[in-house]
Motif scaffolding. Structure first.
Motif, PDB file in Angstrom:
ATOM      1  N   SER A  61       0.910  -1.205   0.133  1.00  0.00           N
ATOM      2  CA  SER A  61       0.051   0.011   0.059  1.00  0.00           C
ATOM      3  C   SER A  61       0.889   1.091  -0.028  1.00  0.00           C
ATOM      4  O   SER A  61       1.809   1.510   0.939  1.00  0.00           O
ATOM      5  CB  SER A  61      -0.937  -0.074   1.451  1.00  0.00           C
ATOM      6  OG  SER A  61      -1.446   1.334   1.330  1.00  0.00           O
ATOM      7  N   TYR A  62       0.659   2.234  -1.077  1.00  0.00           N
ATOM      8  CA  TYR A  62       1.381   3.306  -0.916  1.00  0.00           C
ATOM      9  C   TYR A  62       1.007   4.414   0.113  1.00  0.00           C
ATOM     10  O   TYR A  62       1.814   4.603   0.754  1.00  0.00           O
ATOM     11  CB  TYR A  62       0.946   4.184  -2.385  1.00  0.00           C
ATOM     12  CG  TYR A  62       1.857   5.444  -2.483  1.00  0.00           C
ATOM     13  CD1 TYR A  62       3.075   5.558  -2.837  1.00  0.00           C
ATOM     14  CD2 TYR A  62       1.166   6.611  -1.917  1.00  0.00           C
ATOM     15  CE1 TYR A  62       3.631   6.913  -2.927  1.00  0.00           C
ATOM     16  CE2 TYR A  62       1.709   7.949  -1.746  1.00  0.00           C
ATOM     17  CZ  TYR A  62       3.001   8.204  -2.441  1.00  0.00           C
ATOM     18  OH  TYR A  62       3.566   9.223  -2.654  1.00  0.00           O
ATOM     19  N   ARG A  63      -0.227   4.114   0.636  1.00  0.00           N
ATOM     20  CA  ARG A  63      -0.245   5.080   1.807  1.00  0.00           C
ATOM     21  C   ARG A  63       0.223   4.464   3.117  1.00  0.00           C
ATOM     22  O   ARG A  63       0.635   5.244   3.883  1.00  0.00           O
ATOM     23  CB  ARG A  63      -1.985   4.954   2.193  1.00  0.00           C
ATOM     24  CG  ARG A  63      -3.010   5.856   1.172  1.00  0.00           C
ATOM     25  CD  ARG A  63      -4.102   5.570   1.530  1.00  0.00           C
ATOM     26  NE  ARG A  63      -5.228   6.366   0.774  1.00  0.00           N
ATOM     27  CZ  ARG A  63      -6.487   6.512   0.734  1.00  0.00           C
ATOM     28  NH1 ARG A  63      -7.153   5.667   1.498  1.00  0.00           N
ATOM     29  NH2 ARG A  63      -7.195   7.328  -0.143  1.00  0.00           N
ATOM     30  N   LYS A  64       0.352   3.206   3.496  1.00  0.00           N
ATOM     31  CA  LYS A  64       1.102   2.590   4.465  1.00  0.00           C
ATOM     32  C   LYS A  64       2.661   2.784   4.352  1.00  0.00           C
ATOM     33  O   LYS A  64       3.073   3.309   5.229  1.00  0.00           O
ATOM     34  CB  LYS A  64       0.686   1.214   4.656  1.00  0.00           C
ATOM     35  CG  LYS A  64      -0.541   0.595   4.960  1.00  0.00           C
ATOM     36  CD  LYS A  64      -0.802  -0.591   5.439  1.00  0.00           C
ATOM     37  CE  LYS A  64       0.202  -1.215   6.542  1.00  0.00           C
ATOM     38  NZ  LYS A  64      -0.494  -0.622   7.814  1.00  0.00           N
ATOM     39  N   LEU A  66       3.927   5.333   2.945  1.00  0.00           N
ATOM     40  CA  LEU A  66       3.843   6.872   3.194  1.00  0.00           C
ATOM     41  C   LEU A  66       3.942   7.235   4.682  1.00  0.00           C
ATOM     42  O   LEU A  66       4.626   8.022   5.340  1.00  0.00           O
ATOM     43  CB  LEU A  66       2.829   7.800   2.374  1.00  0.00           C
ATOM     44  CG  LEU A  66       3.298   9.276   2.021  1.00  0.00           C
ATOM     45  CD1 LEU A  66       4.544   9.154   1.205  1.00  0.00           C
ATOM     46  CD2 LEU A  66       2.182   9.744   1.532  1.00  0.00           C
ATOM     47  N   LYS A  67       2.943   6.457   5.469  1.00  0.00           N
ATOM     48  CA  LYS A  67       3.327   6.426   6.814  1.00  0.00           C
ATOM     49  C   LYS A  67       4.457   6.089   7.479  1.00  0.00           C
ATOM     50  O   LYS A  67       4.729   6.652   8.433  1.00  0.00           O
ATOM     51  CB  LYS A  67       1.801   5.590   7.255  1.00  0.00           C
ATOM     52  CG  LYS A  67       0.663   5.914   6.992  1.00  0.00           C
ATOM     53  CD  LYS A  67      -0.546   5.091   7.776  1.00  0.00           C
ATOM     54  CE  LYS A  67      -0.496   5.174   9.336  1.00  0.00           C
ATOM     55  NZ  LYS A  67      -1.507   4.162   9.910  1.00  0.00           N
ATOM     56  N   ARG A 126       6.979  11.368  -2.594  1.00  0.00           N
ATOM     57  CA  ARG A 126       5.801  11.572  -2.162  1.00  0.00           C
ATOM     58  C   ARG A 126       4.722  12.204  -3.323  1.00  0.00           C
ATOM     59  O   ARG A 126       5.414  12.960  -4.048  1.00  0.00           O
ATOM     60  CB  ARG A 126       5.853  12.652  -0.994  1.00  0.00           C
ATOM     61  CG  ARG A 126       6.833  12.148   0.306  1.00  0.00           C
ATOM     62  CD  ARG A 126       6.836  13.463   1.380  1.00  0.00           C
ATOM     63  NE  ARG A 126       7.461  12.829   2.454  1.00  0.00           N
ATOM     64  CZ  ARG A 126       6.587  12.203   3.382  1.00  0.00           C
ATOM     65  NH1 ARG A 126       5.454  12.128   3.290  1.00  0.00           N
ATOM     66  NH2 ARG A 126       7.315  11.832   4.509  1.00  0.00           N
ATOM     67  N   PHE A 131      -1.622   9.142  -3.046  1.00  0.00           N
ATOM     68  CA  PHE A 131      -2.105   8.911  -1.756  1.00  0.00           C
ATOM     69  C   PHE A 131      -3.588   9.091  -1.969  1.00  0.00           C
ATOM     70  O   PHE A 131      -4.417   8.301  -1.313  1.00  0.00           O
ATOM     71  CB  PHE A 131      -1.654  10.057  -0.911  1.00  0.00           C
ATOM     72  CG  PHE A 131      -2.085   9.999   0.568  1.00  0.00           C
ATOM     73  CD1 PHE A 131      -1.503   9.054   1.516  1.00  0.00           C
ATOM     74  CD2 PHE A 131      -3.527  10.606   1.097  1.00  0.00           C
ATOM     75  CE1 PHE A 131      -2.086   8.864   2.898  1.00  0.00           C
ATOM     76  CE2 PHE A 131      -3.747  10.288   2.332  1.00  0.00           C
ATOM     77  CZ  PHE A 131      -3.368   9.766   3.064  1.00  0.00           C
ATOM     78  N   ASP A 132      -4.260   9.895  -2.520  1.00  0.00           N
ATOM     79  CA  ASP A 132      -5.689  10.184  -2.635  1.00  0.00           C
ATOM     80  C   ASP A 132      -6.301   8.968  -3.294  1.00  0.00           C
ATOM     81  O   ASP A 132      -7.489   8.568  -3.079  1.00  0.00           O
ATOM     82  CB  ASP A 132      -6.023  11.491  -3.454  1.00  0.00           C
ATOM     83  CG  ASP A 132      -5.622  12.860  -2.702  1.00  0.00           C
ATOM     84  OD1 ASP A 132      -5.338  12.697  -1.433  1.00  0.00           O
ATOM     85  OD2 ASP A 132      -5.604  13.689  -3.258  1.00  0.00           O
ATOM     86  N   ASP A 134      -5.285   6.062  -3.135  1.00  0.00           N
ATOM     87  CA  ASP A 134      -4.964   4.787  -2.666  1.00  0.00           C
ATOM     88  C   ASP A 134      -4.113   3.715  -3.559  1.00  0.00           C
ATOM     89  O   ASP A 134      -4.641   2.462  -3.736  1.00  0.00           O
ATOM     90  CB  ASP A 134      -6.395   4.120  -1.972  1.00  0.00           C
ATOM     91  CG  ASP A 134      -5.918   2.918  -1.018  1.00  0.00           C
ATOM     92  OD1 ASP A 134      -4.902   2.850  -0.603  1.00  0.00           O
ATOM     93  OD2 ASP A 134      -6.984   2.072  -0.741  1.00  0.00           O
TER      94      ASP A 134
END
Length: 291
Positions: A61-64, A66-67, A126, A131-132, A134
């Motif tokens: 997951s890109y979002r994870k 990034l977290k 980034r 992110f948007d 997902d």
């Protein structure tokens, strides 16, 4: 240079995935038609990002991820001179890491991420749109053929050493980014807590598996005059555990790297972040000690 695909209209994600499945089925039919005459490949063919034909990728997951990058920035003090990269590692025999490609793929986002040829590491850009949407970070390799780790190195250390604070932060970022690709159901007690939170890395003896550059003979912790040779049981994914047995190794992402695997007392704060982790490799001259 990064590129972003453009589309006249944005298609819903379920249509995008349906197209991927259709392309995969078409590829399978073509392959079956020539199976009687074509020699069997010894390595899985690379799948182009444009085709999106790999329906079983070891994606993240890109979002994870990034977290995980955000956590690195918040806790950068643990490794103030280091930078963050991510690393790709083989998990199954015959996995050619030199031909791995990587892409960030969303509803409209679609671009490749450069991978360093010398150590198979990469930096994730980034991207607010990724992110948007997902998005997923997708290699051209099938599930369980490779694994992921963070790569945090303080420059200028002596040869064959790592800094404990770097490794502590590697664990935290890896946990937050969701990089560990083993199933808790299969791994049993060795990694039963590895899928919780970065706080797991603060336990006195977490079973987060690190991988050295070469097969290990020993690992020692050093803080000034204090030196402790780490127990053999902390090497090779705990060699006496059920996970390290041949029948169970296929469930561990250490399968191809068992002789390079080690764990550390990450939560034992009697060892400061500046402590050094010294490696002795199997090819080293024992009389010379750590180099």
């Amino acid at each position: 240079m990064l590129r972003t695909s453009t589309h006249p209209t944005r298609r819903p994600r379920h249509l995008y995935r349906t197209r991927s499945v259709a392309l995969w089925i078409l590829a399978a039919v073509c392959a079956n038609a020539t199976a009687q005459t074509a020699p069997r490949a010894t390595e899985m063919p690379s799948v182009t990002v444009a085709a999106k034909a790999n329906t079983n990728p070891v994606e993240k997951s890109y979002r994870k991820m990034l977290k995980g990058m955000d956590l690195f920035e918040r806790e950068h003090g643990m490794a103030p001179l280091a930078t963050l990269r991510f690393k790709l590692l083989p998990r199954k025999p015959g996995t050619n890491m030199d031909t791995v490609t990587l892409a960030v793929v969303g509803d409209s986002v679609d671009y490749t991420v450069p991978i360093a040829t010398n150590d198979h590491t990469f930096a994730l850009p980034r991207d607010g749109l990724a992110f948007d949407e997902d998005a997923q970070v997708v290699p051209n390799r099938r599930k369980l053929t490779m694994t992921w780790r963070t790569d945090i190195h303080t420059p200028g250390l002596p040869p064959n050493t790592r800094r404990l604070g770097d490794l502590r932060l590697e664990c935290k970022v890896g946990m937050e980014a969701g990089l560990i690709s083993s199933s808790t159901t299969l791994l049993g007690r060795l990694t039963s807590a590895v899928f919780d939170t970065p706080a797991y890395c603060d336990k006195p003896e977490p079973h987060y598996l690190f991988f050295a550059d070469k097969p290990l003979r020993s690992v020692a912790l050093v803080d000034g005059a204090r030196r402790q040779l780490w127990a053999f049981d902390a090497l090779y994914a705990q060699a006496q555990s059920e996970v390290a047995q041949p029948d169970n190794l296929t469930t561990c992402d250490c399968e191809m790297l068992l002789d390079r695997t080690f764990i550390l007392p990450l939560g034992d704060r009697s060892w400061p972040d500046d402590s050094l982790v010294q490696f002795e490799y199997t090819g080293d001259d024992p009389a010379a000690g750590s180099r």
